[in-house]
Design an enzyme around this catalytic site. Structure first.
Site, mmCIF file in Angstrom:
data_model
loop_
_atom_site.group_PDB
_atom_site.id
_atom_site.type_symbol
_atom_site.label_atom_id
_atom_site.label_comp_id
_atom_site.label_asym_id
_atom_site.label_seq_id
_atom_site.Cartn_x
_atom_site.Cartn_y
_atom_site.Cartn_z
ATOM 1 N N GLY A 77 1.009 -1.073 -0.096
ATOM 2 C CA GLY A 77 0.040 0.083 0.078
ATOM 3 C C GLY A 77 0.793 1.231 -0.046
ATOM 4 O O GLY A 77 2.258 1.107 -0.142
ATOM 5 N N LEU A 81 7.320 0.230 1.657
ATOM 6 C CA LEU A 81 7.891 -0.270 0.541
ATOM 7 C C LEU A 81 7.819 0.360 -0.794
ATOM 8 O O LEU A 81 6.376 0.698 -0.947
ATOM 9 C CB LEU A 81 7.418 -1.844 0.088
ATOM 10 C CG LEU A 81 7.857 -2.651 1.603
ATOM 11 C CD1 LEU A 81 7.688 -3.998 0.827
ATOM 12 C CD2 LEU A 81 9.373 -2.740 1.945
ATOM 13 N N ASP A 95 14.747 -7.661 -12.734
ATOM 14 C CA ASP A 95 13.714 -7.150 -13.023
ATOM 15 C C ASP A 95 13.477 -5.983 -11.990
ATOM 16 O O ASP A 95 13.957 -5.993 -10.780
ATOM 17 C CB ASP A 95 12.283 -8.046 -13.204
ATOM 18 C CG ASP A 95 12.571 -8.760 -14.469
ATOM 19 O OD1 ASP A 95 13.427 -8.566 -15.257
ATOM 20 O OD2 ASP A 95 11.719 -9.497 -14.771
ATOM 21 N N ASP A 99 6.104 0.070 -6.737
ATOM 22 C CA ASP A 99 4.854 0.069 -5.996
ATOM 23 C C ASP A 99 3.661 1.248 -6.471
ATOM 24 O O ASP A 99 3.986 2.432 -6.237
ATOM 25 C CB ASP A 99 4.683 0.139 -4.610
ATOM 26 C CG ASP A 99 3.400 0.035 -3.500
ATOM 27 O OD1 ASP A 99 2.330 -0.070 -4.561
ATOM 28 O OD2 ASP A 99 3.374 -0.001 -2.574
ATOM 29 N N HIS A 294 18.178 3.890 -7.816
ATOM 30 C CA HIS A 294 18.529 3.032 -6.703
ATOM 31 C C HIS A 294 18.051 1.532 -7.310
ATOM 32 O O HIS A 294 18.959 0.670 -7.252
ATOM 33 C CB HIS A 294 17.579 3.251 -5.748
ATOM 34 C CG HIS A 294 17.720 2.483 -4.547
ATOM 35 N ND1 HIS A 294 18.707 2.720 -3.222
ATOM 36 C CD2 HIS A 294 17.174 1.198 -4.061
ATOM 37 C CE1 HIS A 294 18.605 1.600 -2.272
ATOM 38 N NE2 HIS A 294 17.519 0.732 -2.856
ATOM 39 N N HIS A 298 20.473 -2.233 -7.916
ATOM 40 C CA HIS A 298 20.177 -3.617 -7.481
ATOM 41 C C HIS A 298 20.278 -4.314 -8.787
ATOM 42 O O HIS A 298 21.007 -5.656 -8.888
ATOM 43 C CB HIS A 298 18.861 -3.550 -6.668
ATOM 44 C CG HIS A 298 18.737 -3.290 -5.321
ATOM 45 N ND1 HIS A 298 19.976 -3.501 -4.656
ATOM 46 C CD2 HIS A 298 17.917 -2.518 -4.910
ATOM 47 C CE1 HIS A 298 19.461 -3.164 -3.347
ATOM 48 N NE2 HIS A 298 18.406 -2.326 -3.652
ATOM 49 N N HIS A 304 22.479 -3.156 -0.699
ATOM 50 C CA HIS A 304 22.490 -1.860 0.199
ATOM 51 C C HIS A 304 23.750 -1.409 0.890
ATOM 52 O O HIS A 304 24.569 -1.992 1.146
ATOM 53 C CB HIS A 304 21.184 -2.002 1.045
ATOM 54 C CG HIS A 304 20.033 -1.982 0.589
ATOM 55 N ND1 HIS A 304 18.808 -2.832 0.958
ATOM 56 C CD2 HIS A 304 19.517 -1.423 -0.676
ATOM 57 C CE1 HIS A 304 17.767 -2.458 0.179
ATOM 58 N NE2 HIS A 304 17.883 -1.621 -0.538
#
Lengths: 573, 89
Positions: A77, A81, A95, A99, A294, A298, A304
């Protein structure tokens, strides 16, 4: 920095990406641009190139989704995150998912690109004034057709520049209707709909039919978010309804009442008590560019970082003038090496023509109707190649009586005998091949003419073409809490002050050691200069302390005698 | 004398985020981002493990390593962030 276990990385340098699904929050062109800029963050400091694919399988598949979105890690929601990405590899590896319960912007509130109107698709200017009233969102005021519009300059009455805000009444995205606008009412499974709906979908996205009957024509598209739409809740994409009733009380603005988390919300109908339709009110949103940069870290193999200022630090914070932290650069160059060779020649500007045909009734009242406008978009000059367009240099120093300005692998020179402006860019890697792209600080030892360069926690010493280093700055006696040296001032022959954070140390250059009695607080000795100066150097008998585009000049009696622009006074732009 | 306002919290339909206590939030956070061994532990062992996990989280986030669920730690846990675990991904 950290890499994933086993140093997962791509085994090729020509990495491909594909955008599978867009967010309704921003125009497609803004999303494309944010992703392209996010990839450029990494391609600027490595030999990696990124090519966008429009079909097939790419190394990095990018999509937006909500809650359960097809992988084992559901989103949660609004807030919490924001996104996640997988380290390099086959299948879902590599990939990146974003959100879509977040409000995606460029980090500073609604990023609303206009359509039609007479502003050639410019961005809305918030706030803008229209007939004496100030607007911070798109409005239907001045119109009778319920289309939301905004001014693209601060004052509509003066400039008369406007465009229409995203609306399903103008266009849709995705789906199979080629961007056609919604047709209301439309029939879906025998029922009539007068607005976009999430019915029939499990992913929470609002859609509409682009003909009057979906059941027969099967033509549909997704609805863009309005300029003042709510996010999350159960009314995604709809607008707040003011006033609204909640627990028997009337509200004329967003409220945090009823919630334990302090988030502002509103009802999208006149009564929450009756209809229970609600959503979160718009805020600054999250910068898609920063979050994407960011996540792509990854997707390239970085885990991190524990350095708060690094891009790969796990928490989000907005920064206006983003530049990659030395920790991130070190990390990605550990995996892929440094960028080598010159940049490819930028392609010639590609003229793109867009016709904006509008009907006179499409114009807010009190203005004249333009007819057809043609826009030509030109590729802007790469600001990394034009010293006059750079707002913040990595470091500025004097070498051989010439001012040197360093930024992202390049440097420019300014002779004090010339008013011609900066010469360059020159590649740092050509002149000083051992150095990394980002130099935090540099100075020339006046006794030996040796050049000292600092980057992160490392330093190099150049004597002509021979180089020593990199060595850790702890070898000089700087504490391990110093993450970088941000400036250097000559104090007589053989002594140099090194600045970091709010402190400085005195280096005995010959002994290669920090003198006793240091560090000292910068503001205790150099009063009146910003305590977060990122470039400190000495030039023509003055000390210069720079913050962003400004400098504070201090005379030998440590009085600030001038504050000015780096661009105009030092670069002579 | 003004009476303190009594806040009424409601359950919003479609709201994924539920009101959680600080310790529920912390447990959730430490598990989700890889700081806690998710194997079931009990009693004293569990407390030791939580303190260790908190210290690891505080170290990663640049906070004071108290091993306790203090205010800065709770605030850090509430901040928006990337969903990739910090440990053992």
């Amino acid at each position: 920095y950290k890499t994933f276990d086993g140093d997962l990385k791509w085994d090729h340098h020509d990495v491909t990406y594909r955008i599978m699904r867009y967010t309704p929050d921003m125009d497609i062109s803004l999303v494309d641009d944010a992703f392209a800029r996010a990839f450029k963050v990494w391609s600027d400091v490595t030999p990696l190139t990124f090519t966008r694919l429009f079909d097939g399988t790419a190394d990095i598949m990018i999509s937006f989704g909500k809650a359960d979105h097809g992988d084992p890690y559901p989103f949660d929601g609004k807030n919490g995150l924001l996104a996640h990405a997988y380290p390099p590899g086959e299948g879902m590896q590599g990939d990146a998912h974003f959100d879509d319960d977040e409000y995606w912007t460029l980090g500073k509130g609604a990023a609303v690109k206009t359509h039609y109107g007479n502003a050639n698709g410019a961005m809305c200017h918030f706030p803008f004034t229209f007939e004496g009233k100030s607007y911070t969102t798109c409005t239907t005021d001045g119109r009778t057709d319920n289309l939301e519009w905004c001014a693209t300059t601060a004052d509509y009455s003066r400039d008369k520049k406007f465009g229409f805000c995203p609306s399903e009444l103008l266009y849709t995205f995705g789906g199979n209707a080629g961007g056609d606008k919604c047709v209301f009412p439309f029939v879906f499974l025998g029922k009539e709909y007068d607005s976009c709906t999430t019915e029939g979908r499990s992913d929470g996205y609002r859609w509409c039919a682009t003909t009057d009957n979906f059941d027969t024509d099967k033509k549909f598209g997704f609805c863009p978010s309005h300029g003042n739409a709510v996010t999350g809740g159960n009314s995604e994409g709809e607008s707040c309804h003011f006033p609204f009733e909640f627990l028997g009380k009337q509200y004329d603005s967003c409220t945090s009442e009823g919630r334990g988390d302090g988030k502002l919300w509103c009802s999208t109908t006149d009564s929450y008590d009756n209809d229970k339709k609600w959503g979160f009110c718009q805020d600054d949103g999250y910068s898609l560019f920063l979050v994407a940069a960011h996540e792509f870290g990854h997707a390239l193999g970085l885990d991190h970082s524990s350095i708060r200022e690094a891009l790969m630090y796990p928490m989000y914070s907005y920064v206006e003038d983003f530049s990659l932290h030395p920790d991130d650069i070190e990390g990605i160059q550990y995996l892929y090496g440094r960028k080598t060779g010159p940049d490819p020649t930028p392609p010639q500007p590609i003229p793109t023509t867009t016709d904006y045909e509008i009907d006179p009734t499409d114009v807010p009242e009190t203005t004249e109707a333009p007819t057809t406008t043609t826009t030509t978009t030109t590729r802007p000059v790469d600001p990394t190649k034009d010293a006059c367009k750079i707002t913040k240099f990595d470091t500025i120093t004097v070498i051989g009586a010439e001012l040197h300005f360093f930024k992202d692998g390049n440097y420019w020179k300014m002779s004090d005998r010339s008013d011609e402006g900066p010469k360059g860019p020159f590649a740092i890697s050509e002149k000083w091949p051992a150095l990394p792209a980002v130099i935090d600080s540099a100075f020339e030892d006046l006794l030996t003419r040796k050049l000292y360069f600092f980057s992160g926690t490392r330093f190099w010493v150049y004597s002509g073409q021979s180089v020593l280093g990199p060595r850790n700055i702890e070898k000089l006696g700087l504490p391990n809490t110093v993450q970088k040296v941000e400036g250097a001032l000559q104090r007589g022959k053989g002594k140099v002050l090194l600045f970091s954070g709010e402190s400085f140390w005195r280096l005995d250059v010959k002994a290669q050691k920090i003198d006793k009695g240091y560090p000292r607080y910068t503001d205790a000795v150099f009063g009146g200069i910003p305590n977060d100066a990122h470039d400190v150097f000495q030039y023509k008998g003055h000390f210069y302390f720079c913050r962003d585009r400004f400098y504070w000049r201090m005379n030998s009696r440590r009085q600030v005698d001038r504050v000015g622009y780096v661009k105009y006074d030092l670069l002579k732009c | 004398w003004s009476l303190p306002l009594k806040s009424v919290f409601v359950t919003f339909p479609g709201d994924i985020i539920k009101n959680m206590t600080d310790s529920e939030l912390a447990e959730n956070y430490l598990n989700k981002f890889g700081y806690m061994d998710t194997m079931k532990r009990s009693g004293f062992q569990s407390m030791v493990s939580t303190a260790k996990a908190l210290k690891a989280m505080q170290k990663q986030m640049g906070l004071e390593e108290t091993g306790e669920l203090d205010k800065p730690t709770i605030e850090a846990m509430k901040r928006p962030r990337c969903g990739v675990p910090d440990v053992g991904n």
